[in-house]
Design an enzyme around this catalytic site. Structure first.
Site, mmCIF file in Angstrom:
data_model
loop_
_atom_site.group_PDB
_atom_site.id
_atom_site.type_symbol
_atom_site.label_atom_id
_atom_site.label_comp_id
_atom_site.label_asym_id
_atom_site.label_seq_id
_atom_site.Cartn_x
_atom_site.Cartn_y
_atom_site.Cartn_z
ATOM 1 N N GLN A 1 50.855 45.350 53.819
ATOM 2 C CA GLN A 1 51.062 46.595 54.568
ATOM 3 C C GLN A 1 49.724 47.332 54.704
ATOM 4 O OE1 GLN A 1 54.946 48.666 53.125
ATOM 5 N NE2 GLN A 1 54.210 47.377 51.457
ATOM 6 N N VAL B 1 45.782 48.140 55.649
ATOM 7 C CA VAL B 1 45.004 48.015 56.902
ATOM 8 C C VAL B 1 43.511 47.926 56.591
ATOM 9 C CG1 VAL B 1 46.763 49.239 58.246
ATOM 10 C CG2 VAL B 1 44.946 50.562 57.130
ATOM 11 N N HIS C 1 50.909 46.088 59.230
ATOM 12 C CA HIS C 1 50.651 47.424 59.773
ATOM 13 C C HIS C 1 49.306 47.535 60.462
ATOM 14 C CE1 HIS C 1 53.729 49.231 56.735
ATOM 15 N NE2 HIS C 1 54.300 48.594 57.723
#
Ligand code: BV8
Length: 245
Positions: free
Chosen positions: A105, A107, A123
């Site tokens: 999840q 980034v 994400h």
């Protein structure tokens, strides 16, 4: 490390050695010890900032400059950080478990920088940008906010904002991998955010062993076969060590 935690990790030895379809599901907690703040819990970003005002599609449409202030701050901070022992341990485990995947999840690209392969970024990537008007996708440049080279509109950060659907290809692959894994290691995520927080359910439905590695309990701790309470950079190297002895 407590005796109980050491014993729990040892119980994983045969499960990990036998695993042929290993999936890691990671969240902000795995990058905390690299100096990147988490979102929730103690010192979390959302204790200070309102996510719906800084990290949602409506916020971006209403006030792109404010959203870009938040993302420019995070790009700068993340740009100065490095992978920690947990990211490196996952990369080393993947050397031996070639068929393993990392569903993140995060980034921050720290899994890539630690040498991991087979990474699915649920994400997005904070160093990319996307144009919601013409579909342009590229690297962040120095301008804040950045303008689209095609249509001159303000570009969106290349991350999945709240109210934005996840990238279809990555999401479909993540479900496929979670539904066919035999072991899922869930590291540093509060499992608060959907739909990523449903992936452990797909693994459970496939009778996979699910292991949570977190400094706290989460919404799904009761579902886990093992809940290892401690920091990722403390526990992951110990799990990697199980494969070496
Ligand atoms: C979607 C951007 C369909 C990138 C993020 C009402 C209105 C609108 C939407 C919703 C709604 N209700 C529900 C929703 C859906 C929403 C959602 O889940 N909201 C939650 C908050 C209720 N989800 C979405 O909007 C998703 N899209 O559903 O599309 C749709 C379309 C239209 C309308 C509705 C739905 C999009 C989700 C992605 C959002 N983008 N961020 C960025 O800036 O990074 S989410 C953000 O949370 C990050 O991406 C982050 O990865 C993610 C999850 O957080 P975690 O990684 O788990 O981090 P957290 O801080 O929470 O936890 C850290 C954990 O680590 C803790 O447990 C802590 O104990 C532990 N820890 C700390 N230190 C350590 C540690 N563990 C180990 N070692 C340590 N050292």
């Amino acid at each position: 490390m407590s005796r109980n935690l050491i014993d729990s990790i040892k119980l994983l030895k045969s499960i990990l050695s036998k695993s042929e379809h290993l999936v890691f599901l990671t969240g902000a907690g795995i990058s905390k010890e690299s100096g990147i703040p988490t979102f929730r819990g103690y010192e979390g970003l959302w204790k200070t900032y309102d996510p719906m005002k800084l990290a949602s599609v409506s916020a971006f449409i209403e006030n792109p400059s404010l959203v870009w202030e938040f993302y420019a701050y995070r790009q700068k901070l993340i740009g100065e950080c490095h992978p920690n022992g947990a990211h490196i341990a996952i990369s080393n485990i993947q050397q031996q478990k070639r068929n393993s995947w990392v569903l993140t999840q995060n980034v921050d690209n720290l899994h890539e920088r630690a040498g991991s392969k087979n990474i699915i970024k649920l994400h997005g990537n904070i160093f990319k940008v996307y144009c919601i008007h013409c579909g342009y996708y590229g690297n962040m440049d120095r301008n804040v906010p950045p303008l689209c080279p095609n249509c001159n509109n303000v570009l969106k950060p290349g991350v999945v904002l709240f109210e934005e659907t996840l990238p279809q290809k990555e999401w479909t692959k993540a479900i496929e991998l979670s539904s066919s894994c035999d072991l899922m290691l869930i590291i540093g995520t509060s499992l608060n955010v959907s739909p990523a927080n449903t992936l452990p359910l797909y693994a459970k439905d496939n009778n996979a062993i699910v292991v949570e590695i977190n400094t706290e309990t989460t919404e799904l701790t009761k579902l886990m076969d093992f809940s290892l309470q401690g920091t990722a950079s403390e526990i992951l190297p110990k799990i990697m060590g199980l494969l070496e002895n």
